[in-house]
Scaffold this active site. Structure first.
Site, PDB file in Angstrom:
ATOM      1  N   ARG A 170     -15.734   1.081 -27.908  1.00  0.00           N
ATOM      2  CA  ARG A 170     -17.013   1.367 -27.254  1.00  0.00           C
ATOM      3  C   ARG A 170     -17.944   2.126 -28.194  1.00  0.00           C
ATOM      4  O   ARG A 170     -17.506   2.836 -29.089  1.00  0.00           O
ATOM      5  CB  ARG A 170     -16.799   2.119 -25.960  1.00  0.00           C
ATOM      6  CG  ARG A 170     -16.002   3.382 -26.063  1.00  0.00           C
ATOM      7  CD  ARG A 170     -15.747   3.968 -24.677  1.00  0.00           C
ATOM      8  NE  ARG A 170     -14.364   3.972 -24.286  1.00  0.00           N
ATOM      9  CZ  ARG A 170     -13.944   3.987 -23.015  1.00  0.00           C
ATOM     10  NH1 ARG A 170     -14.798   4.001 -22.030  1.00  0.00           N
ATOM     11  NH2 ARG A 170     -12.660   3.980 -22.731  1.00  0.00           N
TER      12      ARG A 170
ATOM     13  N   GLU B 164     -21.859   5.658 -23.036  1.00  0.00           N
ATOM     14  CA  GLU B 164     -21.196   4.618 -23.813  1.00  0.00           C
ATOM     15  C   GLU B 164     -21.698   3.234 -23.433  1.00  0.00           C
ATOM     16  O   GLU B 164     -22.024   2.980 -22.276  1.00  0.00           O
ATOM     17  CB  GLU B 164     -19.689   4.668 -23.566  1.00  0.00           C
ATOM     18  CG  GLU B 164     -19.063   5.986 -23.961  1.00  0.00           C
ATOM     19  CD  GLU B 164     -17.612   6.088 -23.556  1.00  0.00           C
ATOM     20  OE1 GLU B 164     -16.854   6.730 -24.286  1.00  0.00           O
ATOM     21  OE2 GLU B 164     -17.230   5.534 -22.503  1.00  0.00           O
TER      22      GLU B 164
ATOM     23  N   THR C 167     -19.276  12.072 -11.859  1.00  0.00           N
ATOM     24  CA  THR C 167     -18.799  12.217 -13.240  1.00  0.00           C
ATOM     25  C   THR C 167     -19.119  10.949 -14.031  1.00  0.00           C
ATOM     26  O   THR C 167     -19.556  10.999 -15.181  1.00  0.00           O
ATOM     27  CB  THR C 167     -17.278  12.456 -13.255  1.00  0.00           C
ATOM     28  OG1 THR C 167     -17.006  13.666 -12.564  1.00  0.00           O
ATOM     29  CG2 THR C 167     -16.751  12.549 -14.680  1.00  0.00           C
TER      30      THR C 167
ATOM     31  N   ASP D 206      -9.126   9.776 -21.320  1.00  0.00           N
ATOM     32  CA  ASP D 206      -9.992   8.677 -21.713  1.00  0.00           C
ATOM     33  C   ASP D 206     -11.069   9.084 -22.699  1.00  0.00           C
ATOM     34  O   ASP D 206     -12.070   8.407 -22.854  1.00  0.00           O
ATOM     35  CB  ASP D 206     -10.615   8.010 -20.496  1.00  0.00           C
ATOM     36  CG  ASP D 206     -11.437   9.010 -19.689  1.00  0.00           C
ATOM     37  OD1 ASP D 206     -11.530  10.177 -20.106  1.00  0.00           O
ATOM     38  OD2 ASP D 206     -11.976   8.611 -18.665  1.00  0.00           O
TER      39      ASP D 206
ATOM     40  N   LYS E 181      -9.021  14.826 -24.414  1.00  0.00           N
ATOM     41  CA  LYS E 181      -8.647  14.801 -23.001  1.00  0.00           C
ATOM     42  C   LYS E 181      -7.342  14.028 -22.819  1.00  0.00           C
ATOM     43  O   LYS E 181      -7.306  12.810 -22.937  1.00  0.00           O
ATOM     44  CB  LYS E 181      -9.768  14.146 -22.192  1.00  0.00           C
ATOM     45  CG  LYS E 181      -9.545  14.157 -20.683  1.00  0.00           C
ATOM     46  CD  LYS E 181     -10.868  14.028 -19.942  1.00  0.00           C
ATOM     47  CE  LYS E 181     -10.686  13.858 -18.442  1.00  0.00           C
ATOM     48  NZ  LYS E 181     -10.259  12.491 -18.077  1.00  0.00           N
TER      49      LYS E 181
ATOM     50  N   SER F 153      -3.739   4.054 -20.468  1.00  0.00           N
ATOM     51  CA  SER F 153      -4.955   3.279 -20.181  1.00  0.00           C
ATOM     52  C   SER F 153      -6.206   4.105 -20.419  1.00  0.00           C
ATOM     53  O   SER F 153      -6.322   5.235 -19.943  1.00  0.00           O
ATOM     54  CB  SER F 153      -4.917   2.818 -18.724  1.00  0.00           C
ATOM     55  OG  SER F 153      -6.083   2.137 -18.394  1.00  0.00           O
ATOM     56  N   VAL F 154      -7.148   3.555 -21.149  1.00  0.00           N
ATOM     57  CA  VAL F 154      -8.437   4.229 -21.344  1.00  0.00           C
ATOM     58  C   VAL F 154      -9.599   3.382 -20.817  1.00  0.00           C
ATOM     59  O   VAL F 154     -10.732   3.837 -20.747  1.00  0.00           O
ATOM     60  CB  VAL F 154      -8.694   4.588 -22.832  1.00  0.00           C
ATOM     61  CG1 VAL F 154      -7.650   5.583 -23.315  1.00  0.00           C
ATOM     62  CG2 VAL F 154      -8.704   3.345 -23.713  1.00  0.00           C
TER      63      VAL F 154
END
Lengths: 349, 349
Positions: B53, B64, B92, B235, B239, B300-301
């Protein structure tokens, strides 16, 4: 059903409303205003988050995203480039753009940018010519009389005092179209049969053709001392308009070197061929035109900061006008953690 | 005033219409459908134009762009991530997306994606769990009971046969909200006071917390043999949610390694820590779960291809429904070279 809160709504400027906005402001005033916004952003060039455009290429064209940010606002443009589209009755280039608030990440403007890009490209060319063209320039040769040609002509008139446009296109119908569109603008318009005829006596040579392959719209012997070349048609790998000999004799000014070296006229030259960044001329850190026999070349490919300036301008100008309406683009539950609850309640109401 | 042609109009799905579409299809059917579309695109993973991204970071968040293309369609998503937004009554994450025709470069769909992203994220998790979780899994621990938690629970129910959800959040109000939302779904919901209690007897451990800093939501001693960990809260750089000891003991499956190594749980590990790409498990080129004591981890992101699948799905599903309307987003002059003439004529009509 549900009534979204103001935070969830994004002002949208349609093509129709963009045209209304332009007529409301006046196209020449808008070109001048856009040049001022672009010039202001070039003056603070260093603080922008800069990246070459993010391109997705296919056999028939390219789709690009052009993001940038000044730390307070974030903008991006979606733009395609499909030279074959014209023959199918479609635009070579269409675009739209978005401005967002960096602090919240929430979009604050969505707008058409097909027309707006035409204006910002012309405003950028004229803003550069103000610094680079010979003093007292009054005549521009306009080589390539497609969708961008009228905007270039009007911007050079509004910002640089050009009063005569000499038109040439390999398709005489394009020249006729451009001449008819410029008929009541106060410009003296001369239709020319060859590029050589078009550049006679011109102080500014603008090239804006849509040829996909490396072309030679201007040959070396056509360009004499003292002119300013505004080359805007070369804007992707493999697409150039000028003989390399012209580049060798010119002082070259560019927007963002990492992008221009791939997409601009200078893709013909070595990767370290000297160029001056236009923003440095505008801040006074670098010299623009230095003498009357110098050939200056603005090797323009279009950069994200120019779109950002245009987005800022539209955001500022649509306030207190009817030329926008709100899109329900962002989900905004009462409790930010309760997207699911919002969705379930929508079924009951 | 002017009437744009059909080519200039882009179907738009608002938040309100997305919610109507979801209820029209049924949320469980839609999660299953989305998982099928995502699975189909993972099967043809190699033909996609892939890029990490394109992020613009600030002190308080990130904006993004996530583009990809399968050569026929091009899609991108705009998404922000601002953990501090919740405390200001904002989301968020908000998102919207666009699908375009690669052949013409013209957009064919603009849609809200805040809600759609919640669904595609859950569908992706469940699709991965179908390949990686222990056979006969019936209980999931859901650690972090924010906006994503209900969607995760329903997708695991619809796609993997999970019948019991054990909830934990450091904020009991979030757990109460999630439990209330899941009350009439057929799931057995157990509210837990500690993470340790939540994972008791669970076959799938899903972590989805919003902590910005490197956190340890699961410690090494909490994770026993044979479970599947679905880690979706990590993600972005800095983090993470899992103790590195868990990563050492797990077989790790990822979407797109160049992105996951920067944003996922494996940012804690060396750059060459072994991972398996999920698409290879789905095509059969790599093994998924290989034994009953193995710990599998889907790190998973979120990847652009999942959004592309969701955009394809919405494009297909809104046909012959009233859940969209057209936006006048693209300028479409009768003569493609005559944008200026279109603009001038708009003033007279």
């Amino acid at each position: 059903m549900t009534t979204p809160s103001a935070k969830a709504l994004v002002p949208f400027v349609s093509v129709d409303n963009m045209m209304r906005l332009i007529h409301h402001i006046g196209i020449q005033d808008m070109l001048r205003d856009l040049a001022s916004y672009i010039e202001a952003d070039f003056k603070r060039w260093e603080l922008f988050d800069k990246t070459p455009r993010v391109a997705s290429h296919s056999d028939v064209g390219v789709i690009e995203l052009m993001p940038t940010s000044d730390g307070e606002a974030y903008g991006f443009k979606y733009v395609n480039g499909h030279p074959k589209n014209t023959s199918e009755g479609l635009q070579t280039v269409t675009a739209f753009g978005l401005l967002a608030d960096v602090y919240t990440g929430y979009p604050v403007l969505l707008t058409e940018m097909t027309i707006l890009t035409a204006l910002r490209t012309a405003a950028t060319s004229a803003m550069a010519a103000k610094y680079l063209a010979p003093k007292g320039s009054s005549t521009m040769a306009m080589i390539g009389n497609g969708a961008q040609s009228e905007f270039q002509s009007l911007a050079m008139q509004a910002i640089c005092g050009i009063d005569t446009i000499r038109l040439y296109d390999k398709d005489p119908a394009a020249t006729d179209k451009c001449a008819a569109n410029l008929a009541h603008t106060g410009l003296t318009v001369v239709k020319c049969a060859t590029p050589e005829e078009a550049i006679e006596g011109a102080h500014i040579l603008t090239t804006c053709t849509a040829d996909k392959q490396n072309a030679t719209i201007l040959t070396d012997n056509m360009v004499g001392a003292g002119v300013h070349i505004n080359a805007i048609g070369g804007d992707c790998p493999g697409k150039t308009e000028l003989a390399s000999g012209i580049l060798t004799r010119s002082d070259i000014f560019v927007e963002y070197p990492p992008q221009t070296r791939v997409e601009g006229e200078i893709q013909q030259m070595s990767p370290d061929h000297p160029v001056t960044e236009l923003w440095e001329v505008i801040t006074g850190a670098a010299q623009g035109r230095s003498g009357s026999r110098q050939i200056t070349l603005f090797d323009s490919v279009g950069f994200a900061i120019e779109d950002f300036s245009a987005l800022r301008y539209v955001r500022d100008k649509i306030k207190d006008t009817p030329f926008h309406y709100d899109l329900d683009l962002l989900a905004d539950p009462d409790d930010p953690r309760d997207v699911f609850g919002m969705l379930m309640r929508a079924d009951q109401s």
